[in-house]
Design a protein around this motif. Structure first.
Motif, short mmCIF file in Angstrom:
data_model
loop_
_atom_site.label_atom_id
_atom_site.label_comp_id
_atom_site.label_asym_id
_atom_site.label_seq_id
_atom_site.Cartn_x
_atom_site.Cartn_y
_atom_site.Cartn_z
N UNK A 1 -0.59 -2.31 8.18
CA UNK A 1 0.51 -1.49 7.63
C UNK A 1 0.84 -0.32 8.55
N UNK A 2 0.56 -0.49 9.83
CA UNK A 2 0.80 0.60 10.79
C UNK A 2 2.26 1.03 10.80
N UNK A 3 3.17 0.07 10.62
CA UNK A 3 4.60 0.39 10.65
C UNK A 3 5.06 1.14 9.39
N UNK A 4 4.17 1.30 8.40
CA UNK A 4 4.52 2.03 7.19
C UNK A 4 3.74 3.33 7.04
N UNK A 5 3.15 3.78 8.13
CA UNK A 5 2.31 4.98 8.09
C UNK A 5 3.07 6.28 8.38
N UNK A 6 4.39 6.20 8.57
CA UNK A 6 5.15 7.42 8.89
C UNK A 6 4.99 8.51 7.84
N UNK A 7 5.05 8.21 6.53
CA UNK A 7 4.82 9.27 5.53
C UNK A 7 3.41 9.86 5.63
N UNK A 8 2.43 9.03 5.92
CA UNK A 8 1.04 9.49 6.07
C UNK A 8 0.93 10.46 7.24
N UNK A 9 1.49 10.08 8.39
CA UNK A 9 1.45 10.94 9.58
C UNK A 9 2.22 12.23 9.33
N UNK A 10 3.34 12.12 8.62
CA UNK A 10 4.15 13.32 8.33
C UNK A 10 3.36 14.31 7.47
N UNK A 11 2.63 13.80 6.49
CA UNK A 11 1.80 14.68 5.66
C UNK A 11 0.71 15.34 6.50
N UNK A 12 0.15 14.59 7.46
CA UNK A 12 -0.84 15.17 8.35
C UNK A 12 -0.27 16.29 9.19
N UNK A 13 0.98 16.14 9.63
CA UNK A 13 1.62 17.19 10.42
C UNK A 13 1.87 18.44 9.58
N UNK B 1 0.84 -1.20 0.00
CA UNK B 1 0.00 0.00 0.00
C UNK B 1 0.88 1.25 0.00
N UNK B 2 0.58 2.18 -0.89
CA UNK B 2 1.29 3.46 -0.96
C UNK B 2 0.58 4.45 -0.04
N UNK B 3 1.15 4.66 1.14
CA UNK B 3 0.48 5.53 2.11
C UNK B 3 0.50 6.99 1.67
N UNK B 4 1.49 7.39 0.87
CA UNK B 4 1.49 8.75 0.33
C UNK B 4 0.29 8.97 -0.59
N UNK B 5 0.01 7.98 -1.43
CA UNK B 5 -1.13 8.08 -2.33
C UNK B 5 -2.43 8.07 -1.55
N UNK B 6 -2.47 7.26 -0.47
CA UNK B 6 -3.66 7.24 0.38
C UNK B 6 -3.92 8.61 1.00
N UNK B 7 -2.85 9.27 1.44
CA UNK B 7 -3.01 10.62 2.01
C UNK B 7 -3.55 11.59 0.96
N UNK B 8 -3.01 11.52 -0.26
CA UNK B 8 -3.46 12.42 -1.31
C UNK B 8 -4.95 12.24 -1.59
N UNK B 9 -5.41 10.98 -1.59
CA UNK B 9 -6.82 10.72 -1.83
C UNK B 9 -7.68 11.25 -0.69
N UNK B 10 -7.26 11.01 0.55
CA UNK B 10 -8.02 11.49 1.71
C UNK B 10 -8.03 13.02 1.74
N UNK B 11 -6.90 13.61 1.48
CA UNK B 11 -6.79 15.07 1.51
C UNK B 11 -7.65 15.69 0.41
N UNK B 12 -7.61 15.11 -0.80
CA UNK B 12 -8.42 15.62 -1.91
C UNK B 12 -9.91 15.54 -1.58
N UNK B 13 -10.32 14.41 -1.00
CA UNK B 13 -11.73 14.26 -0.62
C UNK B 13 -12.13 15.28 0.45
N UNK B 14 -11.24 15.54 1.40
CA UNK B 14 -11.52 16.51 2.46
C UNK B 14 -11.65 17.92 1.87
#
Length: 406
Positions: free
Chosen positions: A90-102, A1-14
């Motif tokens: 995939x919790x151990x691969x969520x660091x990029x996702x959390x970083x984008x949130x910050x 799973x590409x967590x960066x892409x997941x963030x982009x999708x969530x952010x775009x929807x928001x």
């Protein structure tokens, strides 16, 4: 799973959701009222600056307000309930996702820091005449840097469920942030650096003692994210219908008895009874009414010119009536309300009665405030104009809006 892409999708929807509701919120007379409010506020703020006493402790005022903004540093994650299943592995691969949130949280919260610093700038330069205006950029840069430290401290602390640790962290960071802003305002650079270092120290303590030892409390994070989303929905619901809003009524038995006791027990009083209870038990309506009342009282005493007091009072009277028109559709999705053997005209009449009552109560309260803030003549002028405005607004504007909503 590409967590960066997941963030982009969530952010775009928001962004799409927020943009849609903001267009609905500001696509009405409320936008004009807000523009007028900002312009009038800036004018009277400038008038107040000419008479402000030099003994006013603006350093402590700025420290308190900016300290609260620095301490309140939630990290947006856009987590959803389904994530407890699909993202847990995939919790151990969520660091990029959390970083984008910050980063997103830093941009949004840094924006409010800049806005409030901009508001304080004329007052600060007035009382600290020897300070160069460019020093404000230093203050802003320091505030943004400290905000990063606060966001890190909150992010690392989110893994613990112990509320006592959360409260202790909040208290410690608040004291440090207040002192840091106080030192910055007074030009104490070394003391400010020490305070900033303490914030970084708190973040590292949270990292070593909590972040490395625990896993993400998914249920808590999702609950917090949902609470932030519902808060935005409640604001949007004041101007338009929000189907995803979840309402939690409060009992308030004593207040309900007080407002419903004068109502006759007959069929024609069905909807006024329903809407009065809805207004009292719904925290959005009742809380908004109280906040608007307190803001009106504040500006009545703060604005130095009588006509300024009158303009602000009428403006808030308009906002009060405007905000509660949406109560007409509050029970729109509840089928049993539609089964009442009552004509639709009685429902419309009940909304008219409620809005007229709310505005009339506000006119009466402000009449007393005008007596204290000005004199009996000023109070009579406001009372007369306020009453005429209420009658015109209720009979023409409210009527046309309800007809369009029917």
């Amino acid at each position: 799973m590409d967590t960066n892409q997941l963030w982009k999708e969530r952010f775009s929807s928001h962004v799409k959701m927020v943009s849609r509701y903001l267009r609905l919120i500001f696509n009405d007379h409320l936008a004009f009222a807000l523009i007028f409010f900002v312009a009038a506020g800036a004018y009277f703020y400038q008038q107040w600056l000419e008479t402000v006493p030099y003994t006013l402790r603006v350093d402590w005022i700025m420290a308190g307000v900016l300290g609260v903004l620095l301490t309140h540093s939630p990290v947006r994650t856009f987590f959803k309930e389904a994530d407890t299943v699909f993202l847990l592995s995939v919790e151990n691969r969520l660091n990029p996702y959390i970083r984008n949130g910050m980063v997103y949280s830093l941009i949004m919260q840094g924006y409010w820091l800049a806005i409030f610093l901009f508001v304080f700038t004329p007052l600060y330069l007035k009382l600290y005449g020897e300070v160069d205006a460019s020093y404000l950029l230093v203050i802003l840069g320091a505030l943004i840097a400290v905000k990063v430290g606060n966001l890190l401290a909150v992010c690392f602390l989110e893994k613990t469920r112990d509320q006592r640790i959360h409260y202790l962290d909040l208290a410690v960071r608040f004291v440090i942030n207040v002192m840091l802003v106080f030192f910055l305002v007074n030009g104490e650079i070394m003391l400010s650096i020490i305070a900033g270092t303490l914030i970084v120290g708190v973040a590292f303590l949270n990292y070593w003692n909590i972040y490395q030892k625990y896993s993400l409390p998914w249920d808590v994070l999702i609950e917090k994210e949902d609470a932030r989303l519902q808060f935005f929905y409640r604001i949007a619901n004041m101007s338009t219908d929000v189907p995803d809003l979840r309402r939690k009524p409060k009992k308030r038995h004593a207040l309900v008895r007080l407002v419903t006791q004068p109502i006759k027990f007959d069929q024609s009083s069905t909807y006024i009874y329903l809407y009065l209870i809805t207004f009292v038990r719904n925290g959005d309506y009742f809380g908004m009414y109280l906040r608007l009342m307190l803001l009106t009282v504040f500006f009545t005493f703060w604005v130095p010119i009588f006509w300024g007091k009158l303009i602000f009072a009428l403006l808030f009277l308009f906002v009060t009536g405007f905000q509660f028109i949406t109560i007409y559709n509050h029970h729109k999705t509840i089928d049993w309300v539609q089964l009442y053997p009552v004509e639709s005209d009685i429902r419309k009449k009940a909304v008219h009665q409620l809005i007229f009552l709310l505005m009339l109560v506000k006119v009466m309260v402000l009449f007393i405030m005008f007596i204290i803030a000005t004199d009996i003549v000023g109070a009579v002028i406001y009372g007369g104009i306020g009453l005429i405005f209420t009658l015109v607004f209720e009979n023409f504007y409210v009527k046309s809006r309800i007809e369009r909503m029917s």
